[in-house]
Structure formats: C-alpha cells, structure tokens
Design an enzyme around this catalytic site. Structure first.
Site, PDB file in Angstrom:
ATOM      1  N   ASP A  83       0.852  -1.179   0.000  1.00 23.47           N
ATOM      2  CA  ASP A  83       0.000   0.000   0.000  1.00 23.47           C
ATOM      3  C   ASP A  83       0.897   1.241   0.000  1.00 23.47           C
ATOM      4  O   ASP A  83       2.088   1.179   0.339  1.00 23.47           O
ATOM      5  CB  ASP A  83      -0.935  -0.009   1.203  1.00 23.47           C
ATOM      6  CG  ASP A  83      -2.259   0.692   0.915  1.00 23.47           C
ATOM      7  OD1 ASP A  83      -2.287   1.543   0.015  1.00 23.47           O
ATOM      8  OD2 ASP A  83      -3.258   0.390   1.590  1.00 23.47           O
ATOM      9  N   ALA A  84       0.301   2.365  -0.375  1.00 31.00           N
ATOM     10  CA  ALA A  84       1.086   3.580  -0.588  1.00 31.00           C
ATOM     11  C   ALA A  84       1.751   4.057   0.702  1.00 31.00           C
ATOM     12  O   ALA A  84       1.077   4.323   1.700  1.00 31.00           O
ATOM     13  CB  ALA A  84       0.189   4.677  -1.155  1.00 31.00           C
TER      14      ALA A  84
END
Length: 947
Positions: free
Chosen positions: A243-244
């Site tokens: 995930d970012a």
C-alpha cells in the site's frame, strides 16, 4: 550484404510457456534493472524493448482517478445485489473501459487494485463503502465474480490483472498504520482468511495488497501469512503490491525496524514484490534495496523472486504478445450496454427495508422530494468522473413529471456578519471555464490543488447568502448561490471554487466554534481560523474573525412547506462520501446527523405519508416506527437517481438485500479495535441482540412462498433443495438464502451461517426449485487443539428463507464427522495463542518473522482458557516460555493453583524469551481444562508439561 537478422530471444516467443519466457527475460536484465522493477513505477529497459510498467490502477466500481468513466454503484452496493452474474458483468465492463482508456492514455494501468475483500465487521469503519459484506462467503462470492469479469475468459491472456485489498483484518482508519488487530486462530481461518482464500482459489486473482495495520503485533507488510497461506492456495505467481507509503511506515510510524534497509529487506523476504512509496520517484526504494544487498540483508535470489512474479503478470496481460493478445483492440467505453448495465446494477442494489403499503407510488400522486441528498449524485474517493449523472430529483422529474414534483433541499441559509458589521461576500466569478476535480486524470489525485483562478471572498455591505449543511459532529459545508462550495487553495484564500467537497484532505469543510458573542469559523483542512484581510478572506494563523451567524431560512421550514402541499414525501438522507466516514476517518456514531434528523422530523410532522430513502455508504440507526416506508441504497453511480425513481414507481420490484447487519444503537457495537468476532459476538454470525434490520433482509412488491425442503447426506457433502414460488401479482426477483448451524457444538459456533444463495426472477405464479451442493467442509470449524479444519459429528440444522431471520423452512441432518481429541499437552505443550477463550489479553508477535505470543492488555491481568488438555497419568513439572516481567499462574479448572511461575528479572528485549519451570505437587492427570492467569508486562509464547 545485409546483416543477418538477430534471433528472436525466447522471451519474445509466444509459443513458449510463460515461465520459460519469464526466466529468459530475467536472465537478460542487469541487477540494477531488476532492482528498478521493484518500485511501483518500473522504468523501461530500452535495450531489450521492454516498456515501463506501473503496478496499480484503482477500479473499485469503475476506472478511477483517470478522468471520465462509467461509474457503477459503490462496492457495498454491489454486495447488496447478491448477484454474482451481474457483478461479473460489471467487472467485465470496467476492465474493457480500462483497456479502452489505456489505448489513448498510457497512464491507465492494467494491474487493477480491486476488489476490496475486507469484511464489513464494524459498521463505523470509514471504508465500509469499499467492502461487499460482513459475511466471508458472500464477500468471496461477489469478489470472485468481479475478478472473473476483470480478468476476462481467455484461457491464457488476462484483460486486467486484479489485486485483492487489503491483507489482512483491516477495519479501522483510526491510527490505522500503528494499531494491531488481535486475531486468534479460529477468527483468522474461519473469518478473515476465508474471504481471500475462496477468491484466490477461483483462479482470477493476480495478487494482493497488504494493509497498513499490524496483525498480532506484526505489520501486514512483513506478514508470514503471505507465505504460509496465500501462496499455498494457487499455483499461479501472485504479485504482492504494497500500500502507498507502507514500506516507509515500517520505520517511520511503526518503529518496527531500526533502518529502512532492514525494513525493505524484511518486506521483500516476506513476499512484497512491488513497493508503492515516494510516488513516482523510485530512487529512495532503489537505494534502500541496494543498501540491504550491501549489508547482506538480501540476496539477488530474493530480488529475482519478486521480479519474476511481476513479470509473470505482465506476460499474462499480453504485453509481450501484442499480436496474440485478444484484448489489445478493446475500445468499449461508455457504450449503451455499459450505461444500461450501470442502471440495472443500481436498480438491483436498492433494498426495501420497510413498506406498510405506501410503495409502489400510485400514479397521479403529487410528490415532495426533500433532503440534502435529494439532488445529489455523490462520488467517493475511488470513483471516476461522471459522464452521465442522475440524482433522485432528476429521476423523479423524469418518471412523474416536473410539474408533479416539489423540491426542498433543506439547507440552512445564512449570512456571516463580521465584527465590523460587514458580511462575507462571494464576488462574481469571471466567465472562466472550469473543470471538475480530477477530470483530466491523475496518477495521484491527492496532489490535485484547488483553483486559484477565481477571486477570493471579501467582506462587504452586501453579504452573500450561503447554503449551510451540518454533516454531523459540527462539520459544515458552505455553498454559494452558483452551486460552488467554499474551499481553500494552497494560497490560503477562501473561494467559491469547488464543484463538490473532495480530495485527500478535504478543503471544503469548516466548523463554527463559539467565541464570545459570536463564532470562529475554523477551516478543517488547514486547522486555521478564517480571517478577513485587506487582500481577501483567508484561512490563516493570526487574529481570527468573530462572526455572527444570521439565519435567513431554516432548512426544516422549507421542508415543511413542501411536505404539507404533497400527497407523498420522499426524504433523501445519507452521507457525503468525503465527510465523516471515509478513508483515514472512521465514523463516531450510527445516528443520522442532527441536521438530517431535523429535516426528517419536519417532513413526518407535516405529512405522515413520508418515505425515507437512505443513500449512504454504511448503515444508520434510524427509528422506522412512524415511517410507512424505508429504503436504502449505496451511492449508486451515474444512474442512481433513475434507479431509485423506477423502484419507487414500481417499474422495478426491489430485491436488494442487506450485506451487513444494521444495528439499532451504538450500544450494540463492539469496540472498533475488537477483531474477535467470536468472543465479541459480532456480525450476524454471533450477535445475540435484536438488530434494527438483519443480515440478508430486503422486501419486495411481490410475495414468495417456500416449500419442499430436502437434504440428502452423501459421502462428500449434503445436497439441499427447496422450492420458491412467486405468489404475488408482479414479476420480481427473490434472493433465496440457505443457512446452517451446528445444533450441539462443543465450541462457540455461529448462530447461523450463510451456506448459499440464489437470486432468481419469477413471474406471478411461477415456481422454481433450487439446488445447493454443499461440501462437508462447509460445516467445518478450525480446531485450535488440532491446528486444522474439522467437521464435528452430530446434528446440523439447515434453514431456508428470505433473510438470516426470515426463516421459512427447516430440516436437520446428522453428519458423522470426526470426533475431537483432547489436547496432547504432555507431548506437544500449549501454544499460548491457541486458546479457546480469553479475557484481558491480546495476541502479539513471538518474533519479528513468525509466531504468536499473548500479553495482558496494558500490562495488567489477563486469563487464557484451554479446554480438554490431556495430562496423561500425571504431570510433575510445568514450564512457561516468556519474556518481560510478571507472573504466570497455571490453574486446573475445578482445582487449586497448579503452579506459579514468576519472571522477576525483566528481559529488556521482548523477543528474548526465557523458560521458567516449576514443580507440580500431586501429579494431577486426566483430561482437564487449563487456565493461565497472566499478570504483568509479559509475553507468553508457550507452556510445557512434563509427565
């Protein structure tokens, strides 16, 4: 002479197996090139003719972030259809548009980060809109359908490559990157893993994305479950995309590792193959990987394993075989078929919660359509931009005629007077063409800035009347007469510039704070108060302006006027998906915001024939007692208004079903961070209270009879059949549901558990017989004593009906199963996390790589219960493997203290376990329940017994 044509490298040969081609290309890449591929934005390798590649394209209910696209209902609305064939067609349409959009814009990716299969365990979770259901079987059925549509049906090539989000046990936005979900083995296997597993085993999933949170004390981005479970479910190479920003969180916010080199190496070894970090700039991740290599924390083989998985996906997407890729020429975008599908899906997602006969609306009625969402078609963070738009008001105008529909939005209309007697004033906007936020597309819409080409607000004698909405908890929006919302851009000025509230940090929300004889107006996006300055109105530090709020019209007054003049009132209430419940922000209550309760009350007082239509991303606790009809739909995309109007008019009989329990009160909810659905009695599976509306609930304009339930036990499972007949006067869909429960279980089992469902269309008088072939595994539970699935022998009740509580038919079957065995604790000891029941404890990481331990909450006292432990002929000694400081007491149920084991010399390293041993008097034996009382700041990993 002409130079000979160089031979075609094997990776370009479409007749070779993908695995052989991947290995060939991998062998031709330099180490630096392979490392470059580990970032989300992998660079091109021009010398080999390999293009740049980006992992990640949001496509939750349509292609998102890349400009206009067909917008389908939110994911929770797709779940409410209970219709796998429909959802498969939606996935197919989304993937076709992704291909068509990529043909004209290379920024559009084909590795789609969708669907979200996190279970809707807690209705206050801010991202409730992204999931399908609280039930793992329904979630996996809908997710499997969507991924099959996204993947396409070609046996070799994929239209898009779907990645499931978010691995694992992720249902809170509050401190989401630092909280740990305590998930005991039964909940892990029976609940959280199940939704992922069934979808992966179906064969249309390209990978998963780990979640921001920790599970059992360990960040998901270094989860051993990726190796121990996920990669054992399929022979395909699965691509795990971070995930970012999560790789950096391992050090920066979670402090799980001391250096980014350690963290990056640990994530890569655990199974993360693509690092989404630092936006489009790969240099930081590349430097960390190289540093980890130099320090001996990684090997080239670790890097090759990750790159191989990414290349496997790229080959499946046809990147290296343009001549054979069956989807290369896909250009289907905003087609009539996609528009019709968006409307069909929105219609099927509408759930009729209550109807005392007011619906469907009789012809010729005069309608009042009121409420804050009556003329809205809201988008969420993962929506594309609308090409077409239909609000409830527009849909009812179209269906009943504008001359028979009265509208009142119900906003409070206000002037804001400054301390010197002037008013906030919105200057006329120049004739400058504007675009909706994100219309041009953005790889990261969080970076989109507000408009600065419009004049800022001023203070003037002639004030501008603003439309004020309180969305709950005092969070306000203010809208100018031209329909634009007050917003703050990077320069700090207030402008009427936004078409809707939105953005990663919403810049269109405010709060009025009492101050002296007036109010401060605080801008929530910056946290600054609003000031009046010579160059315009700003949100900035300094001497704040004190405003007097002058109300020119209360919203309920307008609603009352419209309601009193109508035959029937439709109140459209709900949420704005960017405010008070969204990614990064959980809700605080199930209640409707007070502003909307005021409007509903005013409408109902003025006209008892009031229908409540809830348009929302999550459940509400509303009192339906005085309302003749209540409906719910998720934000339904581009055709939402048309769909709702057709249902209200009876053109379509509603057949959506609730994909999660609607609780009656906040008091019915567990703590947000309590992930033990079994011990906490959560979801319809274990909840023992009275819900407002139960899981699977939804009414129809027809009536259906159920009959002839049969159940035949075979060697491999149970075959169940029953009939459904439409006894009503209209053609309608029915969602027939089959549940099961263990009648006399030895451990807590679900009150009822969905085993199957069918959505069928029946004409008046038409009947159908439905068949369900249930494998024996459908009746199994995770036996913590044996560490595996087991079907318990005994009676199981099968229940068929229209919801989890509207049961029409019952029968009981007896399964032979496998008798349980006592825990062989003398031979194998007890893993602390393998308890049957607990109080006051949480599961933590035994080591940073793998394993579980148990610790008391807050370093206080906790208790663990292990049932049916076989002590043999007797034990003479007990040992406990633990770290920290405190005491473990071992007690036999019904007996005295067996042993007390203090750990007095504290271990500074929580992972430095020591084994403490104590003798046992009397050599107790036999099969007994064992309790551990854990006192102090201890981590308990294991208990041993010596015969």
């Amino acid at each position: 002479m002409t130079a000979p044509t160089p031979p075609t490298p094997p990776f370009r040969d479409p007749d070779l197996p993908f695995a052989e081609r991947v290995d060939d290309l991998l062998s031709r890449l330099t180490l630096d090139e392979r490392i470059g591929f580990l970032h989300q934005f992998g660079p091109a390798v021009e010398r080999l003719g390999v293009a740049a590649f980006r992992t990640g394209q949001e496509a939750l209910h349509g292609v998102a972030w890349m400009g206009p696209a067909t917008v389908f209902p939110q994911a929770v609305g797709l779940g409410a259809t209970w219709n796998e064939d429909l959802v498969r067609r939606v996935g197919e349409a989304v993937s076709r548009e992704a291909r068509a959009m990529r043909a004209r814009d290379e920024r559009v990716g084909l590795n789609v980060w969708s669907p979200t299969v996190n279970l809707l365990r807690h209705p206050l979770w801010g991202r409730n809109e992204e999931g399908y259901s609280e039930d793992p079987r329904l979630t996996s059925a809908i997710a499997t359908a969507y991924t099959r549509g996204l993947r396409g049906d070609h046996p070799v090539y994929w239209r898009t490559a779907p990645v499931l989000k978010h691995w694992l046990a992720h249902n809170n936005e509050t401190r989401r990157d630092t909280t740990s979900s305590s998930v005991r083995p039964r909940v892990l296997h029976e609940y959280d893993l199940r939704a992922f597993r069934d979808a992966v085993e179906a064969g249309a999933v390209a990978g998963v994305m780990p979640a921001y949170n920790l599970v059992n004390g360990r960040p998901n981005h270094v989860s051993p479950y990726l190796r121990e479970h996920l990669r054992t479910w399929t022979d395909e190479e699965l691509l795990v995309c971070s995930d970012a920003g999560a790789p950096s969180n391992l050090v920066d916010s979670e402090h799980y590792f001391d250096t980014h080199e350690e963290a990056t190496a640990a994530a890569l070894r655990a199974g993360v193959d693509s690092f989404t970090d630092h936006g489009t700039d790969s240099s930081t991740i590349v430097a960390r990987v190289k540093g980890a290599l130099e320090q001996g924390l990684l090997t080239e083989e670790d890097i090759d394993t990750a790159v191989r998985r990414q290349l496997s996906v790229r080959f499946r997407l046809g990147e290296f075989d343009p001549g054979r890729d069956p989807y290369a020429g896909e250009r289907a975008f905003d087609t009539p078929e996609h528009r019709a599908l968006a409307q069909e899906t929105a219609e099927q997602a509408v759930v009729l919660l209550k109807n005392d006969g007011l619906l469907p609306l009789a012809p010729g009625r005069r309608l009042a359509v009121v409420g804050l969402l009556a003329d809205e078609c809201k988008l969420d963070w993962y929506s594309g931009n609308l090409i077409h738009r239909s609000t409830p008001l527009e849909g009812l105008y179209e269906r009943f005629g504008a001359d028979r529909v009265e509208f009142a939005e119900g906003v409070d209309r206000v002037l804001l007077r400054t301390s010197d007697g002037a008013f906030l004033h919105v200057p006329p906007a120049p004739d400058v063409p504007g675009t909706a936020r994100g219309e041009e597309g953005a790889l990261d819409p969080a970076l989109l800035a507000g408009r600065t080409d419009l004049p800022p607000l001023t203070a003037a004698a002639d004030g501008t009347e603003l439309a004020l909405v309180d969305w709950g908890d005092g969070v306000l929006t203010l809208r100018a007469p031209d329909g634009r919302y007050l917003s703050v851009a990077d320069d700090g000025h207030l402008r009427a510039s936004a078409d809707q509230p939105g953005g990663w940090v919403v810049q269109e929300t405010f709060r009025l704070e009492p101050h002296g004889d007036g109010h401060l107006l605080r801008h929530l996006g910056t946290g600054h108060p609003v000031r009046v300055t010579p160059d315009g109105v700003r949100a900035a530090e300094g001497e704040p302006e004190v405003f007097e709020v002058v109300v020119t019209e209360r919203g309920e007054d307008a609603v009352t006027r419209a309601a009193a003049a109508a035959d029937v009132v439709v109140v459209v209430a709900g949420n704005d998906p960017h405010i008070n419940g969204r990614e990064t922000e959980d809700r605080t209550t199930l209640r409707l915001p007070a502003h909307q309760e005021r409007l509903l009350r005013a409408a109902r007082t003025a006209n008892p024939r009031t229908i409540l239509a809830l348009v929302s991303a999550y459940p509400y606790a509303v009192d339906p007692a005085d309302l003749p009809a209540v409906l719910w739909t998720a934000h339904g995309g581009q055709a939402a208004g048309t769909a709702l109007a057709r249902v209200l008019a009876g053109d379509v009989s509603p057949a959506g079903r609730l994909p999660q329990t609607w609780y009656a009160d906040d008091a019915d909810l567990p703590e947000l961070l309590d992930y033990d659905v079994i011990g906490g009695r959560q979801t319809y599976l274990y909840f023992e209270g009275a819900p407002l509306f139960p899981f699977g609930h939804g009414l129809s304009y027809a009536a259906f009879a159920y009959g002839e339930l049969t159940a035949d036990v075979t060697a491999s499972g149970v075959r169940v059949a029953f009939g459904v007949t439409n006894t009503g006067a209209v053609t309608a869909d029915e969602v027939a549901q089959l549940y099961g429960r263990a009648v006399d279980p030895s451990v807590p089992r679900p009150c009822r558990e969905l085993l199957g469902h069918r959505r069928v269309t029946l004409a008046p008088g038409e009947s159908t017989r439905l068949f369900f072939d249930l494998p024996l595994s459908a009746f199994a539970f995770w036996d913590v004593a044996a560490g595996r699935w087991r079907v318990e022998p005994g009676p199981y009740e099968l229940l068929a009906g229209a919801s989890s509580e509207d049961v029409r038919l019952r029968t009981t079957v007896t399964l032979e199963g496998e008798p349980g065995a006592p825990r062989p604790v003398v031979e194998h000891g007890l893993d602390a996390a393998g308890f049957d029941e607990q109080s006051g404890t949480e599961i933590v990481d035994r080591t940073k790589e793998s394993g579980d331990a148990v610790t008391p909450l807050g370093g206080k006292d906790g208790e663990l219960l292990y049932r049916r432990c076989d002590l043999g002929a007797g034990v003479r000694e007990v040992s406990v493997e633990m770290s920290g400081t405190g005491t473990v007491e071992v007690v036999l149920d019904g007996g005295p203290l067996l042993a007390s084991l203090p750990l007095e010399a504290a271990t500074a390293d929580p992972y430095a376990y020591v084994t403490v041993t104590a003798p046992v008097a009397g050599a107790p034996g036999g099969v007994r329940d064992v309790r551990l009382r854990v006192r102090g700041a201890l981590r308990v990993a294991r208990v041993g017994f010596t015969a």
